[in-house]
Design an enzyme around this catalytic site. Sequence first.
Site, PDB file in Angstrom:
ATOM      1  N   CYS A 359       0.838  -1.199   0.000  1.00  0.00           N
ATOM      2  CA  CYS A 359       0.000   0.000   0.000  1.00  0.00           C
ATOM      3  C   CYS A 359       0.879   1.258   0.000  1.00  0.00           C
ATOM      4  CB  CYS A 359      -0.988  -0.050   1.158  1.00  0.00           C
ATOM      5  SG  CYS A 359      -2.453   0.931   0.836  1.00  0.00           S
ATOM      6  N   HIS A 486      -3.545  -5.195   0.429  1.00  0.00           N
ATOM      7  CA  HIS A 486      -2.908  -5.714   1.645  1.00  0.00           C
ATOM      8  C   HIS A 486      -2.964  -7.245   1.646  1.00  0.00           C
ATOM      9  CE1 HIS A 486      -2.446  -1.955   3.978  1.00  0.00           C
ATOM     10  NE2 HIS A 486      -3.425  -1.554   3.213  1.00  0.00           N
ATOM     11  N   GLU A 488      -1.502  -9.315   3.419  1.00  0.00           N
ATOM     12  CA  GLU A 488      -1.370  -9.907   4.756  1.00  0.00           C
ATOM     13  C   GLU A 488      -2.694 -10.358   5.352  1.00  0.00           C
ATOM     14  OE1 GLU A 488      -0.870  -6.726   3.965  1.00  0.00           O
ATOM     15  OE2 GLU A 488      -1.411  -5.326   5.564  1.00  0.00           O
TER      16      GLU A 488
HETATM   17  N1  GLN Z   1      -1.922   6.657   2.963  1.00  0.00           N
HETATM   18  C1  GLN Z   1      -2.028   5.891   1.773  1.00  0.00           C
HETATM   19  C2  GLN Z   1      -3.396   5.988   1.123  1.00  0.00           C
HETATM   20  O1  GLN Z   1      -4.330   6.395   1.749  1.00  0.00           O
HETATM   21  C3  GLN Z   1      -1.678   4.440   2.017  1.00  0.00           C
HETATM   22  C4  GLN Z   1      -2.693   3.732   2.851  1.00  0.00           C
HETATM   23  C5  GLN Z   1      -2.191   2.418   3.369  1.00  0.00           C
HETATM   24  O2  GLN Z   1      -1.005   2.138   3.321  1.00  0.00           O
HETATM   25  N2  GLN Z   1      -3.069   1.598   3.895  1.00  0.00           N
HETATM   26  O3  GLN Z   1      -3.532   5.645  -0.017  1.00  0.00           O
END
Ligand code: GLN
Length: 514
Positions: A359, A486, A488
């Site tokens: 992310c 994600h 994970e």
């Molecule tokens: N801050 C970034 C976004 O909002 C990444 C978010 C995250 O890593 N979950 O896109």
Amino acid sequence: MKYVLVTGGVVSGLGKGVTASSIGLLLKACGLRITSIKIDPYLNTDAGTMSPSEHGEVFVLDDGGESVIDKERKGDYLGKTVQVVPHITDAIQEWIERVAMIPVDGKPGPADVCVIELGGTIGDIESMPFIEALGQFSYRVGTGNFCLIHVSLVPVLNVVGEQKTKPTQHSVRGLRGLGLTPHILACRMKLAQFCHVTEENIITLYDVPNIWHIPSLLRDQKAHEAILKVLNLLGKAGQPALEEWTSRTAICDKLHEPVHIAMVGKYTGLSDSYLSVLKALVHASVFNRKKLFVDWVPASDLEDATAKENPDAYKAAWKLLKGADGILVPGGFGDRGVEGKILAAKYARENKIPFLGICLGMQIAVIEFARSVIGLQDANSTEFDPNTRNPCVIFMPEGSKTRMGGTMRLGSRRTFFQVLNCKSAKLYGSKSFIDERHRHRYEVNPDMVACLEKAGLSFAGKDETGRRMEIIELPNHPYFIGVQFHPEFKSRPGKPSPLFLGLIAAACGELDAV
Ligand code: GLN
């Protein structure tokens, strides 16, 4: 549908969650189909915006939900007073039933048993509406369909070595006073004839070196038989087949060949903030037969500013990063440590160190590539520099700019592989698409993709529109992968997430064997 409710008494942190999931695993091993619900008694509608430093990681599931507040706003209550009883308690029950009925394991139809963990401790004001709702619920689903397991503490006073049952007695009394009767007590000590729960329904949960031992600890005390008896399922389910589970636990206990992964993040002092990432690393390491060492690198300590203000911290951070076999930059929000994360991605790219960016970890890898490879010095995300001339990561057009709540792209979304022989596609078993969970507001600027691609960054996965970048890879690197999702959240002990598997294998120089 049958329900197992797990509540906690006396103090928090007794291992209610581990107990609930181990019970689920044990019943699954008996051949039953299991689903689960975790109830956290807080009032936030938007759990997605809660701080991980306060609550630990925000776990993301496939779907979202609807709240009583939404219903009221839509006018579903026709101007009536919205009350805890019956509106909230009815909503809780409807919600439990709706979630419990969602098919599991990709097969049609609901599960056999739903294991519900109620967060908090009995007696907390926060959980009162839930207790009330669950009391009504147990009555509604009826005897034989509801089994309440109360996890409680039996402290031992060191001076006399005596087990003190009074706190547990009080919490059981509290539970009964609220209309719920425990069928099974899970305590830290063995007790006989206690709180009107028969001896075979008292389970001892003592400390073990690794939580993977808990399912067999429960099996050895015949916890499954006690539960199945309450649920009228004795004879209908098989004996628990835990062989695969216990052999993996035994392997885990004996691992010795080390693998060091540097975790470059903001909340490095609080490992709960990255719990699923840590678990996914463990799953992948056990699968690769390696003993995992996570080296926490506070991202801001890698920055030049720290070199001046705190040279020791700066040196220590770089030493850890350089000593690692692989580097992971997990998700995150806010600009603290962003430049340090960018430096970590640069180090991994230039020195061909296996890298996984999740992310925000992918977004900073794109920024780093734009700056170092293309030469766009001020490339940035508009999250950190709204005025950058080279916004390679931008706010997603459909989100609101004025509100934080409800603006996140959350839950399961589909990613289509663009290059079928790339590393990520191969790790996912050469499928043409995958479904993974998301939690973000920003994304790679689609208008800069062509320029990034021309410079050698491969966009190996995109969403169905082709405008949203989901996976990046560096083709001439042993393992450099960034993902907008994600992975994970879908990793399991026996089914590690493919990208974590790849990271650990690459970190050990064994990627070809995977
Ligand atoms: N801050 C970034 C976004 O909002 C990444 C978010 C995250 O890593 N979950 O896109």
